[in-house]
Design an enzyme around this catalytic site. Sequence first.
Site, PDB file in Angstrom:
ATOM      1  N   TRP A   1      -1.758   4.766  -7.413  1.00 49.63           N
ATOM      2  CA  TRP A   1      -2.973   4.565  -8.201  1.00 49.63           C
ATOM      3  C   TRP A   1      -3.647   3.183  -7.814  1.00 49.63           C
ATOM      4  O   TRP A   1      -5.005   3.225  -8.172  1.00 49.63           O
ATOM      5  CB  TRP A   1      -2.591   4.350  -9.621  1.00 49.63           C
ATOM      6  CG  TRP A   1      -1.517   3.307  -9.943  1.00 49.63           C
ATOM      7  CD1 TRP A   1      -0.311   3.554  -9.804  1.00 49.63           C
ATOM      8  CD2 TRP A   1      -1.662   1.918  -9.923  1.00 49.63           C
ATOM      9  NE1 TRP A   1       0.380   2.670 -10.016  1.00 49.63           N
ATOM     10  CE2 TRP A   1      -0.389   1.446  -9.952  1.00 49.63           C
ATOM     11  CE3 TRP A   1      -2.674   1.101  -9.955  1.00 49.63           C
ATOM     12  CZ2 TRP A   1      -0.199  -0.026  -9.884  1.00 49.63           C
ATOM     13  CZ3 TRP A   1      -2.422  -0.308 -10.028  1.00 49.63           C
ATOM     14  CH2 TRP A   1      -1.134  -0.743 -10.082  1.00 49.63           C
TER      15      TRP A   1
ATOM     16  N   LYS B   1      -5.610   9.703   4.802  1.00 49.08           N
ATOM     17  CA  LYS B   1      -4.706  10.893   5.106  1.00 49.08           C
ATOM     18  C   LYS B   1      -5.737  12.152   5.256  1.00 49.08           C
ATOM     19  O   LYS B   1      -5.582  12.779   6.280  1.00 49.08           O
ATOM     20  CB  LYS B   1      -3.758  11.234   3.959  1.00 49.08           C
ATOM     21  CG  LYS B   1      -2.687  10.162   3.914  1.00 49.08           C
ATOM     22  CD  LYS B   1      -2.015  10.171   2.455  1.00 49.08           C
ATOM     23  CE  LYS B   1      -1.109   9.144   2.153  1.00 49.08           C
ATOM     24  NZ  LYS B   1      -1.740   7.757   2.139  1.00 49.08           N
TER      25      LYS B   1
ATOM     26  N   SER C   1      -2.354  10.161  -8.163  1.00 53.01           N
ATOM     27  CA  SER C   1      -1.427   9.454  -9.377  1.00 53.01           C
ATOM     28  C   SER C   1      -2.338   9.932 -10.597  1.00 53.01           C
ATOM     29  O   SER C   1      -3.551   9.741 -10.599  1.00 53.01           O
ATOM     30  CB  SER C   1      -1.330   8.225  -9.355  1.00 53.01           C
ATOM     31  OG  SER C   1      -0.813   7.612 -10.491  1.00 53.01           O
TER      32      SER C   1
ATOM     33  N   GLY D   1       6.053   4.137  -4.052  1.00 54.30           N
ATOM     34  CA  GLY D   1       7.249   3.432  -4.466  1.00 54.30           C
ATOM     35  C   GLY D   1       8.519   4.101  -3.606  1.00 54.30           C
ATOM     36  O   GLY D   1       8.502   5.223  -3.285  1.00 54.30           O
TER      37      GLY D   1
ATOM     38  N   GLU E   1       4.567   5.484   3.385  1.00 56.94           N
ATOM     39  CA  GLU E   1       3.893   4.341   3.454  1.00 56.94           C
ATOM     40  C   GLU E   1       4.268   3.770   1.930  1.00 56.94           C
ATOM     41  O   GLU E   1       4.169   4.001   0.914  1.00 56.94           O
ATOM     42  CB  GLU E   1       2.251   4.332   3.423  1.00 56.94           C
ATOM     43  CG  GLU E   1       1.877   5.022   4.630  1.00 56.94           C
ATOM     44  CD  GLU E   1       1.902   3.853   5.703  1.00 56.94           C
ATOM     45  OE1 GLU E   1       2.046   2.631   5.606  1.00 56.94           O
ATOM     46  OE2 GLU E   1       1.664   4.452   6.902  1.00 56.94           O
TER      47      GLU E   1
ATOM     48  N   GLY F   1       6.704   0.130  -0.252  1.00 61.83           N
ATOM     49  CA  GLY F   1       6.160  -1.091  -0.707  1.00 61.83           C
ATOM     50  C   GLY F   1       6.493  -2.303   0.207  1.00 61.83           C
ATOM     51  O   GLY F   1       7.132  -1.926   1.173  1.00 61.83           O
TER      52      GLY F   1
ATOM     53  N   CYS G   1      -0.295  -3.226  -1.805  1.00 61.73           N
ATOM     54  CA  CYS G   1       1.025  -3.256  -1.070  1.00 61.73           C
ATOM     55  C   CYS G   1       1.105  -4.300  -0.233  1.00 61.73           C
ATOM     56  O   CYS G   1       2.291  -4.724   0.290  1.00 61.73           O
ATOM     57  CB  CYS G   1       0.944  -1.797  -0.380  1.00 61.73           C
ATOM     58  SG  CYS G   1      -0.441  -1.444   1.061  1.00 61.73           S
TER      59      CYS G   1
ATOM     60  N   GLY H   1       9.081   2.408   5.002  1.00 59.64           N
ATOM     61  CA  GLY H   1       8.350   3.165   5.561  1.00 59.64           C
ATOM     62  C   GLY H   1       8.607   3.527   6.900  1.00 59.64           C
ATOM     63  O   GLY H   1       8.662   2.772   7.945  1.00 59.64           O
TER      64      GLY H   1
ATOM     65  N   GLU I   1      -0.808   4.401   9.434  1.00 61.44           N
ATOM     66  CA  GLU I   1      -2.149   4.827   9.152  1.00 61.44           C
ATOM     67  C   GLU I   1      -2.847   3.829   9.910  1.00 61.44           C
ATOM     68  O   GLU I   1      -2.491   2.891  10.506  1.00 61.44           O
ATOM     69  CB  GLU I   1      -2.359   4.874   7.615  1.00 61.44           C
ATOM     70  CG  GLU I   1      -1.335   5.637   6.842  1.00 61.44           C
ATOM     71  CD  GLU I   1      -1.664   6.117   5.645  1.00 61.44           C
ATOM     72  OE1 GLU I   1      -1.705   5.118   4.576  1.00 61.44           O
ATOM     73  OE2 GLU I   1      -1.654   7.229   5.076  1.00 61.44           O
TER      74      GLU I   1
END
Length: 500
Positions: free
Chosen positions: A133, A143, A159, A209, A230, A232, A265, A442, A446
């Site tokens: 979100w 993406k 989300s 998360g 991807e 936290g 993030c 992760g 990107e």
Amino acid sequence: MIVIRRENPTFPDQVVGEVIETAVTDIDAIVQRSHQAFETWSALSLADRCVALTAAADLVTPEIFDEIALLLTQEVGKPLPDSRGEAMYSVSLMRFNIDQAKKVLATHYIDDDAGKLVRTRVPFGVVLAITPWNAPIILSMLKVAPALVAGNSIIVKPSPQAPLAVTKLLNVISSGLPDGVIQVVHGGPEAGEALVTHPLVRKVAFTGGDVVARHIGVAAAQMITPTVMELGGNDAAIFLEDAVLDEAAMDRIALATFMMGGQVCMASKRIYVPRSRYHEFIAGFVAACERSVVVGDPMTDGVTVGPVVSRAAQERLENLVKDSVAAGGEVIEVGTVVDVEVVANGYFVRPRIVLNLPDDAQLVCEEQFGPLVPIQPYDSVHEVIARANATELGLAASVWSADEQQAFEVAQRIEAGFVFINTHNRTGMTPRAPFGGVKKSGFGREYGDEGLLDYTQNVSIHAPAAYRPGGSGGSANAYPGTADVVKRIANVLDDLIDNG
Ligand code: NAD
């Protein structure tokens, strides 16, 4: 029919809008439609896809950007200029991927003594994007853009806490593209899992998360579906002994920490300062917050920090403050508050710094995802690097020094996927640099070349000039070229013997 209503975190009794949750029984038809769209979309040439995507991006007019920005501010509490910036930047990501595509996705032809080799990049098929979100539009477009340029079709599941603005943008873009190339599915875990486990979903791109990442990872592994994760971060911002602590630098670190209420993030989440400059830093940081951290209604001009996303987030963060006090930290409120009544009634959390916490305090060792930050003194560079790396997370970090060379050297010893020099967070981003985490933050990237390549697979087509020995007379373990090497060695030995 289940309706997802999104409340306004600034004015919790206002409903901003609603979306209909996608029935799990409809997921198969949605994926089948996406697969059909993929068949025709991927058959277009790269150039034709880029023309179509450019035209689709052009459909987002300034008026539509305004509508999207308003929705985003109302659904997540992001200050209006930031929301507008997010929407515009996300469309520019589409143009960036289009510009990159010809070079990055080029087919490589090799025709030499070893044979003819063609290496191409092909799309996966149906790509699934599951997004959080906090920056719902950018994190979806990171993406959507590369996936579509590369010839995939895509299904986006935003989300339920921020479904409105991103759906509006994707609907506009998708109206300019062939049917089914972009689809949006609404819902939570149930819809997400039904999509991840669908056999025609060929790649899952997830931002969120670690708890959800583990569920998705297990489900995708069962299907042998590749993922991009991807996750936290717990970004350390490390100020070296000679760091410039002028107003501009202090404004950068204050915003890097508290922009979007710290719900970013790659926000600076732990700040490390040499003990000898600790008090100087804190004074400069508090002063910068007075200048640039203005808490209030995100629609008010000049406000830089709105509410956090939900009551649950507000409660979690207030508990984190209590935990920090119990751990011995000194808590100091920073920034200024306007719209006092709104702030008292919405899901606001006052930005705070916490001094002198032990390294095992929750605020230091876990991602806070809110406007609270520990500022920790240190005594040596060796020590601070060890403390910065003492976490399972490794998304981003920053190193601050008047000596750039020294900063780069320290940066190379930090376990993070992206290290900023003399800045942190948004002011240090560039689309040409791949972004993503190491360790439990992760995998996959990107932005940059890799952000596009991750939506393609290599296919090699090879006609060797000479065949590997096999069948009668050949050994199955004799690899190409081995016989030549053996012969050359034998010749050398013969020469040595002949020459005594
Ligand atoms: P989250 O993990 O709770 O949710 C992310 C998405 O997963 C949502 O769309 C959610 O509906 C969906 N989901 C939940 N359960 C699912 C399941 N079982 N199967 C499939 N989908 C499921 O994350 P959040 O609270 O929305 O976002 C905050 C987190 O995201 C933070 O940890 C933050 O650091 C991280 N984040 C990372 C980046 C990055 O680029 N690395 C960027 C932004 C946010």
